[in-house]
Enzyme design. Sequence first.
Site, PDB file in Angstrom:
ATOM      1  CD  GLU A  69      -9.642 -20.272 -12.139  1.00 28.03           C
ATOM      2  OE1 GLU A  69      -9.727 -20.635 -10.390  1.00 28.03           O
ATOM      3  OE2 GLU A  69     -10.382 -19.906 -12.183  1.00 28.03           O
ATOM      4  CG  ASP A  89      -7.359 -13.076 -13.007  1.00 34.16           C
ATOM      5  OD1 ASP A  89      -7.604 -13.598 -13.773  1.00 34.16           O
ATOM      6  OD2 ASP A  89      -6.660 -12.847 -11.705  1.00 34.16           O
ATOM      7  CG  HIS A 109      -6.509 -15.386  -6.038  1.00 36.02           C
ATOM      8  ND1 HIS A 109      -6.167 -16.023  -7.326  1.00 36.02           N
ATOM      9  CD2 HIS A 109      -7.703 -15.100  -6.057  1.00 36.02           C
ATOM     10  CE1 HIS A 109      -6.799 -16.334  -8.071  1.00 36.02           C
ATOM     11  NE2 HIS A 109      -7.852 -15.690  -7.313  1.00 36.02           N
ATOM     12  CG  ASP A 110      -9.276 -18.519  -5.843  1.00 38.89           C
ATOM     13  OD1 ASP A 110      -9.818 -17.581  -5.687  1.00 38.89           O
ATOM     14  OD2 ASP A 110      -8.937 -18.864  -7.446  1.00 38.89           O
ATOM     15  CG  ASN A 135      -2.552   5.772  -1.175  1.00 36.86           C
ATOM     16  OD1 ASN A 135      -2.955   3.720  -0.761  1.00 36.86           O
ATOM     17  ND2 ASN A 135      -3.214   6.033  -1.771  1.00 36.86           N
ATOM     18  CG  ASP A 180      -6.048   3.474   0.532  1.00 33.88           C
ATOM     19  OD1 ASP A 180      -5.516   2.399   0.201  1.00 33.88           O
ATOM     20  OD2 ASP A 180      -6.694   3.503  -0.746  1.00 33.88           O
ATOM     21  CG  ASP A 191      -2.236   1.066   1.702  1.00 35.24           C
ATOM     22  OD1 ASP A 191      -1.500   2.321   0.209  1.00 35.24           O
ATOM     23  OD2 ASP A 191      -1.782   1.462   2.501  1.00 35.24           O
ATOM     24  CG  ASP A 213     -11.470 -16.023 -12.881  1.00 36.56           C
ATOM     25  OD1 ASP A 213     -10.660 -16.735 -11.696  1.00 36.56           O
ATOM     26  OD2 ASP A 213     -12.731 -15.767 -13.050  1.00 36.56           O
ATOM     27  CG  ASP A 249      -0.643   1.366  -4.079  1.00 37.84           C
ATOM     28  OD1 ASP A 249      -0.124   1.711  -3.989  1.00 37.84           O
ATOM     29  OD2 ASP A 249      -1.897   1.888  -2.868  1.00 37.84           O
TER      30      ASP A 249
HETATM   31  C1  GLC Z   1     -11.974 -17.970  -9.835  1.00 37.19           C
HETATM   32  C2  GLC Z   1     -11.230 -16.032  -9.416  1.00 37.19           C
HETATM   33  C3  GLC Z   1     -11.797 -16.491  -7.813  1.00 37.19           C
HETATM   34  C4  GLC Z   1     -12.839 -16.385  -7.900  1.00 37.19           C
HETATM   35  C5  GLC Z   1     -13.536 -16.928  -9.138  1.00 37.19           C
HETATM   36  C6  GLC Z   1     -14.846 -16.358  -9.891  1.00 37.19           C
HETATM   37  O1  GLC Z   1     -12.111 -19.148  -9.757  1.00 37.19           O
HETATM   38  O2  GLC Z   1      -9.681 -17.241  -9.102  1.00 37.19           O
HETATM   39  O3  GLC Z   1     -11.297 -16.128  -6.978  1.00 37.19           O
HETATM   40  O4  GLC Z   1     -13.949 -15.841  -6.625  1.00 37.19           O
HETATM   41  O5  GLC Z   1     -12.809 -17.750 -10.369  1.00 37.19           O
HETATM   42  O6  GLC Z   1     -14.693 -15.218 -10.402  1.00 37.19           O
HETATM   43 CA    CA Z   2      -3.509   1.659  -1.132  1.00 35.47          CA
END
Ligand code: GLC
Ligand code: CA
Length: 554
Positions: free
Chosen positions: A255, A98, A327-328, A23, A25, A21, A198, A29
Amino acid sequence: MERKWWHDKVFYQIYPKSFYDSNGDGIGDLRGIIRKLDYLKGLGVDVLWLSPIYQSPLADQGYDISDYYAIDPRFGTMEDMDELIAEAKKRGMYLLMDLVVNHCSDEHPWFEAAKKDPDGPYGKFFYLADQKDGRPCNWRSCFGGSVWDPLPGTDKQYLHIFHKKQPDLNWENPQVRQEIYKNINWWLDKGLGGFRIDAIINIKKPLPFRDYEPDRSDGLCSIAEMLKHAEGIGVFLEEMKRETFAKYDAFTVGEVFNMKEDEMRDFIGPDGHFSSMFDFNETIFGESPNGWYDMQKITAEDYKNCCFEAQERAEGIGFLSNIIENHDEPRGVSRYLPEGEHSVQAKKMLGGLNFFLKGLPFIYQGQEIGMENTVVSSMDEVDDISTLDQYQVALDAGLSPEEALRAVSAYSRDNARTPVQWDDGPQAGFTAGTPWLKVNPNYREINVAAQEPDEDSVLNFYKKMIALRKHPDYKDTFVYGSLIPFRREQKNLMAYYRKDAQNTLLVIGNYQNAPQDLILDREPRSVLLNNCKTLSLSKETLHLEPYQFLVLAM
Ligand code: GLC
Ligand code: CA
């Protein structure tokens, strides 16, 4: 095999909201990413995949886009984005965005227009049905409940495979596809290297809608069931490739869950729909139709078998993208190493075993310092919509609130989304303000600043792995050489050859907290990488230390 620019690259996923981050908040970013480019360059990575930064209500953290041509102000401006692309280029790095086109946000103008006039052209951008006819099918949304919800202010309902704020786009409508291609090309013209794509398998629905066998007491069925019946996605994917990526020699990684057995070549073969797709064989191991609370824990043997099976499937076809986490998913070291055994040694072993597999290595932010799952002490701390749903599923199945919390927190997506731990200062140096998601309390021990000067840190081990993979003497072997499992039957040992005409390299991990002997089939010539101080070899017998990891030149 025709060589491509992305074959020998090392990839790194940034989840912008939690990266850095700039700034104060509390939200990571684009300017934060720009500031850390030299760190990433120093690590040795070449291609950065940014999770979504488009304008979005952030119902699903940006995977719900309300304007495909705008940057969400919380992440920065289009100027910041242009600068990021330029600054990455200066350092010889590429950026992937993405691509989220199975669905958009319910706040996208297309959806707004569909609500105003469901029978007009934008109604056809989505899957709509009359409410009076009941639900067209009994599919369960990935985040819980039916995929059908009323279209506000109308007598219609609309389909959403994910959250109700993520209405599915109707790919059968050529106009929708044209809009998507236009947007992709607009971004590629800005100089992107390509896209991570995605949830793409979901774009093809088996029509007309119908019920399938329910798999829980809610009477609904998993999306996996409908995917078994969906045919012909390749037509869409080929058209998209032709109209966009192919013209730019862009890199794409899909994905792709629930692909049909014989489709690997269509997806990632020499003329495949995508350059690559993720290997989720380890990720999905132990999944239960009942939900997260019923997941089966993965062992060292399972992990090895999952990796090797995936390798066998892709052999002679194309490049998988290998991940330990994203991230999932929960943090890989918390998931794939036995509980209580997250030592630095073990983290390096896991990192190494995955990194030298055949395919494209992807590192998720924080993995390179051995970040672990966080501690969720109450549901109030949870942000992730999927965890909220799975908690309810566990309660409905009769678990107590404590049990449900414990069960879901092991798999919560928030585990990977806690802020990157840069130093041992307030908020782990992630922000000068209050972070949007609580920092993992272990940041005083695990952080970048502490690891940078420490020769034996996980971070420096990742740097060495990356450097070895790029070493001119070995690069071709790691990129194009074949993978041959070694002593596959030996318990808690994962080992494989990477081999071509130049080199025979042996990658070895002692996947247990105890020593073990390994009999080689010849004497090694040299040690290219070792996560321990010593190497104990008597003739052809290696005495491995607990969690020892080695790369040997034979
Ligand atoms: C993919 C993404 C996930 C998102 C899902 C719906 O699996 O990686 O984070 O929630 O698609 O877009
Ligand atoms: Ca920020």
